[in-house]
Design a protein around this motif. Structure first.
Motif, PDB file in Angstrom:
ATOM      1  N   ALA A 178       0.837  -1.205   0.000  1.00  0.00           N
ATOM      2  CA  ALA A 178       0.000   0.000   0.000  1.00  0.00           C
ATOM      3  C   ALA A 178       0.876   1.260   0.000  1.00  0.00           C
ATOM      4  CB  ALA A 178      -0.909   0.002   1.221  1.00  0.00           C
ATOM      5  N   ILE A 179       2.004   1.207   0.730  1.00  0.00           N
ATOM      6  CA  ILE A 179       2.911   2.369   0.766  1.00  0.00           C
ATOM      7  C   ILE A 179       3.416   2.656  -0.648  1.00  0.00           C
ATOM      8  CG2 ILE A 179       5.178   3.162   1.588  1.00  0.00           C
ATOM      9  CD1 ILE A 179       4.622   1.441   4.146  1.00  0.00           C
ATOM     10  N   VAL A 180       3.822   1.575  -1.337  1.00  0.00           N
ATOM     11  CA  VAL A 180       4.379   1.736  -2.687  1.00  0.00           C
ATOM     12  C   VAL A 180       3.300   2.198  -3.671  1.00  0.00           C
ATOM     13  CG1 VAL A 180       5.306   0.397  -4.609  1.00  0.00           C
ATOM     14  CG2 VAL A 180       6.244   0.102  -2.311  1.00  0.00           C
ATOM     15  N   ASN A 181       2.086   1.620  -3.571  1.00  0.00           N
ATOM     16  CA  ASN A 181       1.070   1.880  -4.597  1.00  0.00           C
ATOM     17  C   ASN A 181       0.196   3.099  -4.316  1.00  0.00           C
ATOM     18  OD1 ASN A 181       1.884  -0.390  -6.048  1.00  0.00           O
ATOM     19  ND2 ASN A 181       0.677  -1.731  -4.723  1.00  0.00           N
ATOM     20  N   GLU A 182      -0.028   3.426  -3.023  1.00  0.00           N
ATOM     21  CA  GLU A 182      -0.986   4.493  -2.733  1.00  0.00           C
ATOM     22  C   GLU A 182      -0.337   5.822  -2.353  1.00  0.00           C
ATOM     23  OE1 GLU A 182      -4.251   3.355  -0.181  1.00  0.00           O
ATOM     24  OE2 GLU A 182      -4.071   1.268  -0.819  1.00  0.00           O
ATOM     25  N   LEU A 183       0.871   5.784  -1.825  1.00  0.00           N
ATOM     26  CA  LEU A 183       1.505   7.057  -1.440  1.00  0.00           C
ATOM     27  C   LEU A 183       2.227   7.650  -2.653  1.00  0.00           C
ATOM     28  CD1 LEU A 183       2.981   6.262   2.096  1.00  0.00           C
ATOM     29  CD2 LEU A 183       0.789   7.272   1.520  1.00  0.00           C
ATOM     30  N   PRO A 184       2.242   8.999  -2.767  1.00  0.00           N
ATOM     31  CA  PRO A 184       2.868   9.621  -3.935  1.00  0.00           C
ATOM     32  C   PRO A 184       4.396   9.607  -3.837  1.00  0.00           C
ATOM     33  CG  PRO A 184       2.056  11.299  -2.422  1.00  0.00           C
ATOM     34  CD  PRO A 184       1.641   9.983  -1.857  1.00  0.00           C
ATOM     35  N   ALA A 185       5.050   9.609  -5.000  1.00  0.00           N
ATOM     36  CA  ALA A 185       6.512   9.736  -5.026  1.00  0.00           C
ATOM     37  C   ALA A 185       6.864  11.205  -4.804  1.00  0.00           C
ATOM     38  CB  ALA A 185       7.042   9.262  -6.366  1.00  0.00           C
ATOM     39  N   PRO A 186       8.041  11.494  -4.228  1.00  0.00           N
ATOM     40  CA  PRO A 186       8.411  12.908  -4.029  1.00  0.00           C
ATOM     41  C   PRO A 186       8.706  13.594  -5.368  1.00  0.00           C
ATOM     42  CG  PRO A 186      10.214  11.454  -3.375  1.00  0.00           C
ATOM     43  CD  PRO A 186       9.065  10.568  -3.698  1.00  0.00           C
ATOM     44  N   LYS A 187       8.611  14.913  -5.369  1.00  0.00           N
ATOM     45  CA  LYS A 187       8.963  15.683  -6.574  1.00  0.00           C
ATOM     46  C   LYS A 187      10.279  16.390  -6.299  1.00  0.00           C
ATOM     47  CE  LYS A 187       4.142  16.738  -7.835  1.00  0.00           C
ATOM     48  NZ  LYS A 187       3.464  16.070  -6.724  1.00  0.00           N
ATOM     49  N   GLY A 188      11.020  16.699  -7.346  1.00  0.00           N
ATOM     50  CA  GLY A 188      12.287  17.413  -7.156  1.00  0.00           C
ATOM     51  C   GLY A 188      13.091  17.388  -8.440  1.00  0.00           C
ATOM     52  N   ASP A 189      14.018  18.334  -8.571  1.00  0.00           N
ATOM     53  CA  ASP A 189      14.835  18.440  -9.791  1.00  0.00           C
ATOM     54  C   ASP A 189      16.294  18.240  -9.411  1.00  0.00           C
ATOM     55  OD1 ASP A 189      16.216  19.110 -11.989  1.00  0.00           O
ATOM     56  OD2 ASP A 189      15.349  21.118 -12.259  1.00  0.00           O
ATOM     57  N   PRO A 190      16.916  17.146  -9.887  1.00  0.00           N
ATOM     58  CA  PRO A 190      18.310  16.878  -9.491  1.00  0.00           C
ATOM     59  C   PRO A 190      19.291  17.924 -10.033  1.00  0.00           C
ATOM     60  CG  PRO A 190      17.517  15.203 -11.043  1.00  0.00           C
ATOM     61  CD  PRO A 190      16.348  16.069 -10.717  1.00  0.00           C
ATOM     62  N   ASP A 191      18.900  18.650 -11.092  1.00  0.00           N
ATOM     63  CA  ASP A 191      19.850  19.589 -11.702  1.00  0.00           C
ATOM     64  C   ASP A 191      19.689  21.022 -11.185  1.00  0.00           C
ATOM     65  OD1 ASP A 191      20.768  17.464 -13.248  1.00  0.00           O
ATOM     66  OD2 ASP A 191      19.102  17.723 -14.662  1.00  0.00           O
ATOM     67  N   ALA A 192      18.660  21.261 -10.362  1.00  0.00           N
ATOM     68  CA  ALA A 192      18.451  22.608  -9.817  1.00  0.00           C
ATOM     69  C   ALA A 192      19.479  22.871  -8.708  1.00  0.00           C
ATOM     70  CB  ALA A 192      17.033  22.712  -9.259  1.00  0.00           C
ATOM     71  N   PRO A 193      19.629  24.156  -8.266  1.00  0.00           N
ATOM     72  CA  PRO A 193      20.530  24.414  -7.120  1.00  0.00           C
ATOM     73  C   PRO A 193      20.042  23.656  -5.888  1.00  0.00           C
ATOM     74  CG  PRO A 193      19.784  26.489  -8.129  1.00  0.00           C
ATOM     75  CD  PRO A 193      19.025  25.383  -8.795  1.00  0.00           C
ATOM     76  N   LEU A 194      20.992  23.303  -5.021  1.00  0.00           N
ATOM     77  CA  LEU A 194      20.650  22.505  -3.834  1.00  0.00           C
ATOM     78  C   LEU A 194      19.680  23.272  -2.929  1.00  0.00           C
ATOM     79  CD1 LEU A 194      21.154  20.087  -1.864  1.00  0.00           C
ATOM     80  CD2 LEU A 194      22.934  21.471  -0.834  1.00  0.00           C
ATOM     81  N   LYS A 195      18.615  22.552  -2.522  1.00  0.00           N
ATOM     82  CA  LYS A 195      17.683  23.115  -1.534  1.00  0.00           C
ATOM     83  C   LYS A 195      17.306  21.957  -0.616  1.00  0.00           C
ATOM     84  CE  LYS A 195      14.200  26.156  -2.641  1.00  0.00           C
ATOM     85  NZ  LYS A 195      12.855  26.519  -3.136  1.00  0.00           N
ATOM     86  N   ALA A 196      17.738  22.039   0.636  1.00  0.00           N
ATOM     87  CA  ALA A 196      17.435  20.947   1.576  1.00  0.00           C
ATOM     88  C   ALA A 196      16.856  21.541   2.847  1.00  0.00           C
ATOM     89  CB  ALA A 196      18.706  20.165   1.903  1.00  0.00           C
ATOM     90  N   VAL A 211      23.064  16.553  11.478  1.00  0.00           N
ATOM     91  CA  VAL A 211      21.909  17.278  10.968  1.00  0.00           C
ATOM     92  C   VAL A 211      21.079  16.350  10.090  1.00  0.00           C
ATOM     93  CG1 VAL A 211      21.165  19.255   9.604  1.00  0.00           C
ATOM     94  CG2 VAL A 211      23.247  19.410  10.964  1.00  0.00           C
ATOM     95  N   LEU A 212      19.795  16.198  10.450  1.00  0.00           N
ATOM     96  CA  LEU A 212      18.885  15.371   9.642  1.00  0.00           C
ATOM     97  C   LEU A 212      18.261  16.276   8.584  1.00  0.00           C
ATOM     98  CD1 LEU A 212      17.391  12.620   9.348  1.00  0.00           C
ATOM     99  CD2 LEU A 212      15.622  13.556  10.797  1.00  0.00           C
ATOM    100  N   ILE A 213      18.401  15.895   7.311  1.00  0.00           N
ATOM    101  CA  ILE A 213      17.877  16.771   6.252  1.00  0.00           C
ATOM    102  C   ILE A 213      16.977  16.004   5.293  1.00  0.00           C
ATOM    103  CG2 ILE A 213      19.789  18.412   6.258  1.00  0.00           C
ATOM    104  CD1 ILE A 213      20.873  16.914   3.771  1.00  0.00           C
ATOM    105  N   ARG A 214      16.101  16.758   4.626  1.00  0.00           N
ATOM    106  CA  ARG A 214      15.301  16.225   3.528  1.00  0.00           C
ATOM    107  C   ARG A 214      15.683  17.061   2.311  1.00  0.00           C
ATOM    108  NH1 ARG A 214      10.086  14.904   1.082  1.00  0.00           N
ATOM    109  NH2 ARG A 214      10.740  15.322  -1.032  1.00  0.00           N
ATOM    110  N   VAL A 215      16.246  16.416   1.293  1.00  0.00           N
ATOM    111  CA  VAL A 215      16.663  17.143   0.086  1.00  0.00           C
ATOM    112  C   VAL A 215      15.428  17.364  -0.792  1.00  0.00           C
ATOM    113  CG1 VAL A 215      18.205  17.138  -1.906  1.00  0.00           C
ATOM    114  CG2 VAL A 215      18.925  16.046   0.221  1.00  0.00           C
ATOM    115  N   ILE A 216      15.174  18.620  -1.162  1.00  0.00           N
ATOM    116  CA  ILE A 216      14.030  18.941  -2.025  1.00  0.00           C
ATOM    117  C   ILE A 216      14.496  18.967  -3.488  1.00  0.00           C
ATOM    118  CG2 ILE A 216      12.148  20.592  -2.451  1.00  0.00           C
ATOM    119  CD1 ILE A 216      12.016  19.572   0.405  1.00  0.00           C
ATOM    120  N   ASP A 217      15.509  19.789  -3.784  1.00  0.00           N
ATOM    121  CA  ASP A 217      16.089  19.872  -5.140  1.00  0.00           C
ATOM    122  C   ASP A 217      17.598  19.747  -5.050  1.00  0.00           C
ATOM    123  OD1 ASP A 217      13.691  20.417  -6.513  1.00  0.00           O
ATOM    124  OD2 ASP A 217      13.783  22.537  -5.955  1.00  0.00           O
ATOM    125  N   GLY A 218      18.208  19.377  -6.181  1.00  0.00           N
ATOM    126  CA  GLY A 218      19.669  19.359  -6.245  1.00  0.00           C
ATOM    127  C   GLY A 218      20.271  18.118  -5.596  1.00  0.00           C
TER     128      GLY A 218
END
Length: 599
Positions: A178-196, A211-218
């Motif tokens: 259910a986690i794999v099929n019902e929850l959405p995948a994250p969005k983000g651009d690997p080539d954009a400047p780093l934003k975490a 420091v615990l981080i979640r990478v959004i872009d980059g």
């Protein structure tokens, strides 16, 4: 670096004891993330106090690798969150770092107050929510009723709710699917400047700040230089990694991933929770929306029993504040207890946990004064001051009015205890706002003054409902009320440490209880001691501690009665003189017991 569509980030939310940490254990075990020989109960609860009390205090994270039935491999980042209302701040932070939530509901108990509070936080964070009914191995389990309750009370479709027993492992595979099929995948651009986003940080004696981080872009690699947007501080990255739940270094963290970095940061206060991390050069300029800082609601004084340990106490409080962003402190002195700290907490459980950790991890014996809340005092010249400690109350002739903090309390209770709960809330000066039913359980919403709740409201609630009620609250602001400062006088001398703020209608009973308690605690002297509770100049309660006396008439046998009288009069005059000049010593233990919460 993993492809975005093969990553799922989710948290587990639930009421206390509905099985969050146990479900996390089973998910870790099912995917062989941890070898069987290293597996233990409550795998993600790392503090001793968490394991002992069986509760989660810090949100913890783990990366799980899972091969799905469709033949593809996924990376699941799981954050296990606390259930208690005092740690709701941890929950709200974790929500911002993930896209979906597993809502765990105990199939024997149904929806509880904290279930509601946590699920609303998930809905506010735009999460996809998958309901999970836990404890189906128990005979009292009733999945249809609870699924219906989830739909009625929360308004989420629970027709496809997954039925699980986290204890036996039944239904775990379906949960992963259910986690794999019902929850959405994250969005983000690997080539954009780093934003975490900085989700959490804590101090490690060997590595400095982690420091615990979640990478959004980059992308973030070891050796790069990063900049914190809120402080503009620049650091070189020493290592990048993920938790499996042990720390495991990896080469690069990409968009959508949750991991950690260390960068020779010396102090946790340099890392602000909710901050944005970017590259020093070619970084992003627009910061992520941060978190609202946590507002402490309960204050109390912490003093060392042995005043020589004050410096040790200062060190230990500073170290704890490093890892707990919601704990605040400032120095204070008290005539009775010496030097100490006035500390702010999110609730009484938070207070207990911090106190236990100081006594346990740093070996310092503490005196905790009675908890109090912040009052707003409006003076006649139109200014407002915050009153943290009743002893600092300004002269009443300058005060226009006082306001006290109010909370909105949501209580879920079985029907047969409803009368007792309503009476308890009325006794605590509550105002009823709402009363609805979900099946055979009533949901009562009350507007209550916070200072009536911090003492022993939760314990009273549990005892009048035999433990079946659940309780959750949020601050709703300040309101004017008829509050007064009650001071305690011993032998006509005011004792600052014992003064409290009370409602005028309650003052007499509170004062009488305090005087009776002190009468038992203060040792007898050679003269009689009046113990009084007063509001301003008016005494509202009094007890008298009788004097120890020598039998001065022992040597008189027979003879005239006037002889005895003369000796007794002489003694009386001596006692009167003593009382004028005598000083009452109140021992430390008496203070500690008088300031303890009303048992």
């Amino acid at each position: 670096m993993t492809d975005l569509k093969h990553i799922r980030n989710f948290s587990i939310v639930a009421h206390i004891d509905h099985g969050k940490s146990t479900l996390a254990d089973r998910l870790i075990q099912e995917t062989n993330t941890v070898a069987d020989r290293d597996m233990k109960e409550q795998m993600l609860d790392s503090m001793d106090i968490e394991r002992e009390r069986g509760i989660t205090i810090k949100a913890n994270t783990v990366r799980i690798e899972y091969s799905a039935d469709n033949g593809e491999d996924y990376i699941l980042n799981l954050i296990d969150t606390p259930g208690h209302v005092d740690f709701a701040y941890e929950v709200s932070r974790s929500m911002k770092a993930v896209e979906g939530s597993l809502l765990v509901v105990d199939s024997t108990q149904g929806v509880e107050a904290q279930t509601l509070a946590n699920v609303y936080q998930a809905i506010d964070a735009d999460h996809e929510i998958v309901p999970v009914l836990n404890k189906i191995d128990l005979p009292a389990s009733d999945c249809d009723r609870v699924a219906e309750q989830i739909e009625d009370v929360i308004g989420i479709d629970a027709s496809g709710a997954i039925q699980v027993s986290a204890k036996t492992g039944q239904g775990i595979r379906e949960t992963l699917e259910a986690i794999v099929n019902e929850l959405p995948a994250p969005k983000g651009d690997p080539d954009a400047p780093l934003k975490a986003m900085l989700v959490d940080s804590w101090y490690d004696a060997y590595l400095g700040v982690i420091v615990l981080i979640r990478v959004i872009d980059g992308k973030l690699k070891k050796g790069e230089r990063i900049r914190m947007l809120s402080t503009n501080a620049v650091y070189p990255v020493d290592r990048v990694g993920v938790f499996t739940p042990e720390m495991q270094p990896i080469d690069v963290l990409g968009p959508g991933e949750i991991g950690f970095l260390t960068a020779s940061i010396k102090q946790v206060r340099d890392t602000r929770v909710g901050d944005t991390i970017t590259h020093e050069k070619k970084g992003t300029e627009d910061a992520l929306p941060g978190f609202k800082p946590a507002q402490p609601v309960v204050f109390c004084g912490l003093f060392p029993v042995d005043s020589a340990e004050f410096e040790d106490l200062r060190d230990s409080i500073e170290k704890l504040a490093l890892n707990d962003a919601s704990f605040s402190y400032e120095m204070e002195t008290s005539a009775a207890l010496g030097f100490g700290f006035r500390c702010g907490f999110l609730g009484l459980l938070h207070l207990e946990v911090i106190r236990d950790r100081i006594e346990r991890e740093y070996n310092i014996e503490l005196i905790t004064t009675a908890p109090s809340v912040i009052y707003h005092v409006y003076l006649k010249d139109g200014t407002m001051m915050e009153l943290h400690n009743p002893a600092d109350m300004p002269d009443l002739s300058t005060v226009d009015h006082l306001e006290e903090p109010r909370i909105k309390a949501t209580i879920l209770v079985p029907d047969e205890y409803l009368g007792d709960v309503l009476k308890l809330c009325q006794d605590r000066r509550g105002i009823q706002m709402d009363l609805t039913y979900a099946g055979s359980r009533a949901m009562v919403v009350y507007d209550l003054p916070l200072n009536e709740v911090v003492f022993d409201f939760y314990d009273r609630l549990k005892s009048v409902t035999k433990g079946y009620a659940s309780f959750d609250y949020q601050m709703i602001g300040y309101r004017e009320d008829f509050l007064v400062k009650m001071s305690v006088l011993v032998n006509d001398e005011p004792v600052d440490a014992l003064s409290t703020m009370v409602h005028r209608d309650r003052a007499q009973q509170r004062g009488r209880a305090m005087c009776e308690k002190l009468k038992d605690l203060i040792p007898r002297h050679m003269f009689k001691i009046p113990i009084q509770a007063a509001i301003g100049g008016k005494v509202i309660a009094r007890e008298t501690l009788s004097a120890m006396r020598k039998d001065v008439t022992a040597k008189c046998y027979g003879g005239d009665a006037t002889r005895k009288k003369k000796l007794l009069e002489k003694q009386k005059a001596g006692k009167k003189k003593m009382r004028q000049f005598g000083k009452v010593d109140i021992p430390q233990e008496a203070f500690i017991n008088a300031l303890k919460m009303d048992d």
